[in-house]
Scaffold this motif. Structure first.
Motif, PDB file in Angstrom:
ATOM      1  N   ILE A  21      67.835   1.393  -2.340  1.00  0.00           N
ATOM      2  CA  ILE A  21      67.198   1.101  -3.622  1.00  0.00           C
ATOM      3  C   ILE A  21      65.957   0.254  -3.388  1.00  0.00           C
ATOM      4  O   ILE A  21      66.044  -0.809  -2.793  1.00  0.00           O
ATOM      5  N   PRO A  22      64.817   0.725  -3.820  1.00  0.00           N
ATOM      6  CA  PRO A  22      63.564  -0.015  -3.606  1.00  0.00           C
ATOM      7  C   PRO A  22      63.583  -1.349  -4.332  1.00  0.00           C
ATOM      8  O   PRO A  22      64.273  -1.508  -5.344  1.00  0.00           O
ATOM      9  N   LYS A  23      62.824  -2.287  -3.820  1.00  0.00           N
ATOM     10  CA  LYS A  23      62.715  -3.589  -4.462  1.00  0.00           C
ATOM     11  C   LYS A  23      62.082  -3.437  -5.844  1.00  0.00           C
ATOM     12  O   LYS A  23      61.138  -2.682  -6.013  1.00  0.00           O
ATOM     13  N   GLY A  30      77.412   5.068 -12.165  1.00  0.00           N
ATOM     14  CA  GLY A  30      77.667   6.484 -12.430  1.00  0.00           C
ATOM     15  C   GLY A  30      76.687   7.387 -11.712  1.00  0.00           C
ATOM     16  O   GLY A  30      77.050   8.455 -11.229  1.00  0.00           O
ATOM     17  N   THR A  31      75.440   6.950 -11.637  1.00  0.00           N
ATOM     18  CA  THR A  31      74.420   7.750 -10.964  1.00  0.00           C
ATOM     19  C   THR A  31      74.743   7.888  -9.487  1.00  0.00           C
ATOM     20  O   THR A  31      74.634   8.973  -8.920  1.00  0.00           O
ATOM     21  N   TYR A  35      75.690  11.207  -7.469  1.00  0.00           N
ATOM     22  CA  TYR A  35      74.928  11.554  -6.275  1.00  0.00           C
ATOM     23  C   TYR A  35      75.866  11.846  -5.102  1.00  0.00           C
ATOM     24  O   TYR A  35      75.602  12.710  -4.284  1.00  0.00           O
ATOM     25  N   LEU A  36      76.969  11.138  -5.049  1.00  0.00           N
ATOM     26  CA  LEU A  36      77.923  11.309  -3.955  1.00  0.00           C
ATOM     27  C   LEU A  36      78.893  12.453  -4.215  1.00  0.00           C
ATOM     28  O   LEU A  36      79.740  12.751  -3.376  1.00  0.00           O
ATOM     29  N   ASP A 108      66.668   6.811  -9.541  1.00  0.00           N
ATOM     30  CA  ASP A 108      67.661   7.869  -9.424  1.00  0.00           C
ATOM     31  C   ASP A 108      67.672   8.459  -8.023  1.00  0.00           C
ATOM     32  O   ASP A 108      66.729   9.136  -7.626  1.00  0.00           O
ATOM     33  N   PRO A 109      68.730   8.180  -7.245  1.00  0.00           N
ATOM     34  CA  PRO A 109      68.818   8.678  -5.875  1.00  0.00           C
ATOM     35  C   PRO A 109      68.795  10.202  -5.818  1.00  0.00           C
ATOM     36  O   PRO A 109      68.338  10.781  -4.841  1.00  0.00           O
ATOM     37  N   ILE A 110      69.280  10.811  -6.863  1.00  0.00           N
ATOM     38  CA  ILE A 110      69.312  12.272  -6.880  1.00  0.00           C
ATOM     39  C   ILE A 110      67.898  12.825  -6.817  1.00  0.00           C
ATOM     40  O   ILE A 110      67.646  13.871  -6.219  1.00  0.00           O
TER      41      ILE A 110
END
Length: 117
Positions: A21-23, A30-31, A35-36, A108-110
């Motif tokens: 996660i960027p600074k 949930g996100t 994603y996992l 959002d990592p997705i």
DNA sequence: CGATTGACACCAA
DNA sequence: ATTGGTGCCAATC
């Protein structure tokens, strides 16, 4: 691949995503769960966070909040104020235990991330 | 071993 | 918009 069946990897993936996660950004339980691969096991992400304190390197759990941008997990820090302080330190506005403009700082990592899982 | 408990999210009324 | 119930899965009681 659904790693929700493999709790060890699941936990590690959670920690890995958190570290990516960027600074100045934040995401939700949930996100990460989605994603996992287990979209509705957001509680497991929370449980993983509970165990994140003994991880090395440390996991920036303060960048993970619930879907409303509320700092529900701050009580699990050494000092409840710390979460809010850390977020503000990174440029995230926090008001009444809630992230201001969460929609803007939301990460959002997705979309933003592409870890091979 | 069964019941309860979560740092959550989604759906129905 | 709010509220209450349900799903999810591991840990704890």
């Amino acid at each position: 691949m659904n790693y929700s069946q493999n709790s060890e990897n699941f936990f590690q993936l959670v920690y890995q995503v958190c570290r990516e996660i960027p600074k100045g950004r934040a995401t939700s339980y949930g996100t990460i769960a989605k994603y996992l691969g287990s979209g509705r096991s957001s509680r497991m992400v929370g449980w993983a966070m509970n165990n994140s304190h003994q991880q090395n390197p440390p996991v920036p759990a303060h960048r993970v909040v619930n879907r409303n941008g509320q700092l529900t997990g701050k009580i699990h820090f050494a000092h409840p104020k710390e979460m809010e302080i850390l977020l503000k330190k990174e440029g995230i506005e926090v008001n009444h235990d809630k992230i201001v403009n969460f929609k803007t700082v939301f990460w959002d990592p997705i979309i933003e991330l592409d870890i091979e899982i």
